[in-house]
Design an enzyme around this catalytic site. Structure first.
Site, PDB file in Angstrom:
ATOM      1  CG  HIS A 376     -33.251   5.930 -78.445  1.00 29.12           C
ATOM      2  ND1 HIS A 376     -34.131   6.333 -79.426  1.00 29.12           N
ATOM      3  CD2 HIS A 376     -32.778   4.721 -78.842  1.00 29.12           C
ATOM      4  CE1 HIS A 376     -34.196   5.403 -80.360  1.00 29.12           C
ATOM      5  NE2 HIS A 376     -33.388   4.414 -80.034  1.00 29.12           N
ATOM      6  CE  LYS A 567     -43.432  16.635 -73.738  1.00 35.85           C
ATOM      7  NZ  LYS A 567     -42.471  16.553 -74.813  1.00 35.85           N
ATOM      8  NE  ARG A 568     -43.077   7.245 -68.324  1.00 29.94           N
ATOM      9  CZ  ARG A 568     -42.673   5.991 -68.097  1.00 29.94           C
ATOM     10  NH1 ARG A 568     -42.778   5.083 -69.039  1.00 29.94           N
ATOM     11  NH2 ARG A 568     -42.183   5.646 -66.929  1.00 29.94           N
ATOM     12  CE  LYS A 573     -39.822  12.793 -71.305  1.00 27.19           C
ATOM     13  NZ  LYS A 573     -39.553  12.823 -72.761  1.00 27.19           N
ATOM     14  CB  THR A 675     -41.556  10.937 -81.535  1.00 32.43           C
ATOM     15  OG1 THR A 675     -41.749  10.313 -80.261  1.00 32.43           O
ATOM     16  CG2 THR A 675     -40.223  10.504 -82.104  1.00 32.43           C
ATOM     17  CE  LYS A 679     -46.100   9.882 -82.003  1.00 31.96           C
ATOM     18  NZ  LYS A 679     -45.905   9.199 -80.713  1.00 31.96           N
TER      19      LYS A 679
END
Ligand code: 26W
Length: 835
Positions: A376, A567-568, A573, A675, A679
């Site tokens: 992952h 998100k985290r 990111k 992911t 959504k």
């Protein structure tokens, strides 16, 4: 504690074959009353919503029981091949609404509650999330279970029943403060303890080589300190098909013998302390994503899960097959959710050899035909390694087996590439160095017949980069399985208005076959449909605005563009890039550069690992910028910014339906898949994103006109690394310069001097691995195109419809079908219902 010995058998058919419970309103009301009054001991003076929730949860749970039993016996009696999803994380969220949806009782339950004067929504809201995961990897496991049950695949989840899940995040003075999440405090109506299936897991001690009476060489693990693993089962209902699969979570408990020795020696307190040490194993979820710091307790958790789960499977196998293992490999498959459960490889070897008396070659043949590994992450720092001495102390027998696996593997490498000692050193499961390390990813690859990434780009980069040598040796092992999310929770459940609208037009077949949702693409140019689509989005935006008002005390105007990144918090990111854009917008407003302005509400949320200082500082920066922007009367409705505390599965169920713009800003080549992006897409948000992870496939599906792409590609990121000069970029970009000036002069930290220096330095460093400055211009330009597009409501609504319409690929039903067709090869098992 262990009830293995004493057994009675029940021959009474009236006990073992009960008819399915009624789903009619009067029966639901009766059962509800029964639980409320007799089981929970409540009366007319009760006010706590917890009891109302619990009575309903028990009522609904009863409706799963018959189906659950039928499913379980169906699998055992048909001798079908079974799959096992091994994961340290299952981010399940709430169960009640999902269970009602899947067994099709939401409307009748609502009616029943209404007759009792209760609002169903209030009860649903009273459930606490099962937050047994960090982020994407844990939520993926939960979505997978939903799809396996919906596809009627015999798959069981195995995990740990953490007493404390993911910490609760509070924001105090703009900073993250962690609080423990004692989610089991009021009990968990969805779990069923099964002490009769308790397993014993060994730690420490040493291995002893001995000969059997027949003269065979064997090994046993002696002098160990053992811990019991007690299973708690959670039902996983499929969507309206009678299947109820099982998620089995292990709780650690002390053995009687464990504390008795010390107790007898007079050390009462010590004996209880030892008990705690055993029970600590399942006490708390590690809140780190992407990096691990070599804590023994974490390795204990990993082995505890692998050992208990494999012993459980083997015990069932031995019972049903009378100890014959010839079909074990064709009838069982273990999917490892990252390297976290990869002790399963040596543990299965141990069970087969030491407990079942098999020879190495036979045991190895079984092991590497049953294990499959999913990776992952591409971040090298996230690849798990354990110091060899620590490993040997805690799991002496397991290390011994790993060393033997490695010796045989290195011999294979050497015969494939004779004399290539460099490659042997590179590929060894044991990394050399002052303190040698066990490389868990390599162990997982060597022991598995399948290795997969979670999006096309990710799988390609694994084969070319991180696992290149292994790909050269065993190209056939490597494959891709692009992630997905379950449309049950992520459309049907979280967006009822949109679901109704879609079902009215194309029927409700899309819920179990998401490709069908593409039929609404034909309505994207229908003005009436567009109008209704817009109205649904506006009403979802009001729901989200209410959440933001309550949690952040910031007023979001539903007419503005809702721009969301949740998100985290991680540097790769690039929440930082997002906030730089916000500062740029603020700067434009202050300069009066607002011709043709689009009002915008920016929402950012996510948890930082408690030890990740930079991530925590980024939260503080977002909070400070929000404070300055929101308090400035000159800004007004043009721009609002909020940091949403304690982002969770349940929060996302309100967030994604109310979002217009989905921010997916990771440095290309760093996000394995993502992911959350899926959504948002399903719920009609348009994406602004880099060519990273599944963004690439999202753009392919929806078409480039309906996706705002920006930034360097992963190749460009790698190429320019050597000549990266952020200061030159800043000095050539007026907008970025102004943003950096505002940061440098302390505009957002007037009374906290120097606070954001580490962030400023990171942006300006030629070694910034995330190349924030490099993508600024392209990001701001893309945001400008977003703002223009949003002003054309018809165009925007069309893009929104097309995003939902083209999201069919991103259902986990498709992902799981791929896993099944290419890795697991399980046969769907229809369950007889309704007799
Ligand atoms: C501390 C051990 C550890 C190490 C790594 C815990 C968690 C991780 C991961 C990086 C967790 C994770 O959530 N990875 C994400 O997995 C998702 C599902 O495949 C992907 O969509 C995300 O891109 C990836 O970051």
């Amino acid at each position: 504690m262990v009830h293995k010995k004493k057994r009675i058998s029940i021959n009474s058919p009236s006990l073992s074959e009960l008819p399915p419970l009624s789903l009619e309103v009067p029966d639901l009301i009766n059962d509800y009353r029964h639980y409320f009054t007799y089981t929970l001991g409540q009366n007319k003076y009760s006010h706590s919503v917890k009891y109302f929730y619990k009575a309903l949860a028990l009522t609904v749970r009863d409706r799963l029981m018959e189906r659950w039993k039928k499913t379980r016996y169906g699998y055992i009696e048909s001798h079908c091949k079974q799959g096992y999803y091994l994961s340290l994380e299952f981010l399940m969220g709430r169960a009640l609404g999902n269970a009602m949806l899947n067994i099709g009782v939401t409307d009748t339950v609502e009616e029943a509650m209404h007759e009792l004067g209760i609002k169903l929504e209030d009860l649903v809201e009273a459930e606490v999330d099962a937050g047994l995961g960090n982020g994407g990897l844990g939520r993926l496991a939960a979505c997978f279970l939903d799809s396996c049950a919906t596809l009627q695949l015999p798959v069981m989840g195995y995990g740990i029943r953490y007493e404390y899940g993911m910490f609760r995040q509070c924001i105090v003075d703009g900073r993250q403060v962690e609080e423990p999440d004692h989610w089991l405090r009021d009990g968990n109506p969805w779990e069923q303890e099964r002490p009769e299936f308790t397993q014993r897991v060994r730690f420490e001690g040493y291995s002893e080589h001995y000969r059997t009476e027949g003269g065979e060489q064997r090994v046993r693990w002696v002098g160990s300190r053992d811990v019991l693993a007690v299973p708690y089962d959670i039902p996983i209902p499929g969507y309206r098909n009678g299947t109820v699969n099982t998620l089995r979570l292990w709780k650690a408990a002390a053995t009687d013998a464990f504390d008795l020795g010390e107790f007898n020696a007079g050390g009462y307190a010590e004996s209880v302390a030892t008990k705690n040490e055993a029970e600590n194993i399942s006490m708390v979820l590690y809140p780190n994503d992407a990096s691990e710091n070599g804590k023994v307790l974490r390795l204990r958790q990993q082995y505890f899960l692998a050992s208990a789960s494999l012993q459980d499977v083997v015990e069932r196998w031995v019972m049903v097959n009378k100890g014959n293992f010839s079909d074990f490999a064709v009838n069982n498959c273990f999917q490892l959710n990252d390297t976290h459960p990869s002790c399963a490889v040596p543990e299965l070897m141990r069970i087969l050899m030491d407990d079942q008396g098999m020879e190495w070659d036979q045991a190895w043949g079984i092991t590497c035909r049953t294990m499959a590994y999913t990776n992952h992450t591409l971040l090298p720092e996230a690849l798990e390694k354990w110091p060899l001495p620590l490993f040997g102390q805690l799991l002496p027998r397991i290390l011994e087996i790993i060393l033997e696996i490695n010796a045989r593997f290195i011999a294979e490498v050497s015969s494939h590439w004779p004399g290539d000692t460099d490659r042997m050193r590179r590929m060894s499961i044991i990394e050399e160095g002052a303190v040698p390390q066990v490389r868990m990813a390599y162990l997982a690859i060597v022991g598995s017949f399948s290795v997969n990434g979670v999006a096309a780009l990710h799988s390609q980069l694994l084969a070319q980069g991180l696992f290149r040598d292994f790909h050269e040796l065993w190209p056939h092992k490597f494959n891709n399985k692009t992630n997905g999310v379950t449309p049950r929770r992520w459309i049907a459940r979280c967006n009822p208005d949109l679901s109704r609208l879609v079902s009215e037009k194309i029927g409700d077949g899309w819920i179990a076959d998401l490709q069908q949702i593409n039929r609404i693409a034909g309505l994207a140019d229908d003005p009436e449909f567009r109008q209704r689509w817009h109205e649904v989005k506006q009403s979802n935006k009001m729901r989200l605005a209410a959440l933001v008002q309550a949690a952040c005390n910031v007023a979001f105007n539903p007419e503005a563009l809702f721009d969301v990144q949740v998100k985290r918090i991680h540097e790769y990111k690039r929440q930082l890039l997002n906030i730089l854009h916000v500062i740029h917008l603020y700067d434009r407003i202050k300069r009066g550069d607002t011709a043709g302005w689009t009002d915008r509400c920016v929402l950012i949320g996510g948890k930082a690992a408690p030890g990740y200082a930079m991530a925590k500082l980024i939260i503080k920066l977002i909070s400070n910028v929000a404070q300055v922007v929101n308090a400035d009367p000159a800004v007004g409705d043009k721009l609002k910014v909020a940091f949403l505390p304690n982002y969770s599965v349940t929060a996302m169920e309100v967030i994604c339906p109310g979002t217009d713009l989905s921010e997916q800003l990771s440095t290309a080549g760093k996000e394995a898949s993502g992911t959350g992006n899926m959504k948002f897409m399903m719920n009609g948000a348009v994406t602004i994103g880099t060519l990273d992870g599944a963004n690439i496939e999202i753009r392919e599906e929806v078409g480039e006109d309906n996706f705002f792409m920006f930034g360097l590609t992963s190749e460009q990121v790698d190429e320019q690394r050597w000549q990266y000069d952020p200061n030159a970029i800043i000095s050539h970009d007026d907008d970025l310069q102004k943003v950096m000036n505002l940061l440098r002069c302390g505009h957002f930290n007037l009374f906290e001097g120097g606070l954001f220096d580490p962030i400023i330095n990171a942006i300006c460093s030629p070694y910034d691995p995330w190349v924030v400055a490099a993508d600024f211009r392209s990001f701001v330009d893309a945001q400008q195109r977003v703002a223009a597009a949003y002003q054309d409501r018809e165009r925007w609504t069309r893009m929104s419809i097309l995003n939902t319409a083209c999201s069919g690929k991103f259902s986990t039903d498709r992902t799981i079908s791929n896993y099944n067709e290419e890795i697991w090869h399980l046969k769907p098992m229809p369950i007889r219902t309704g007799e």
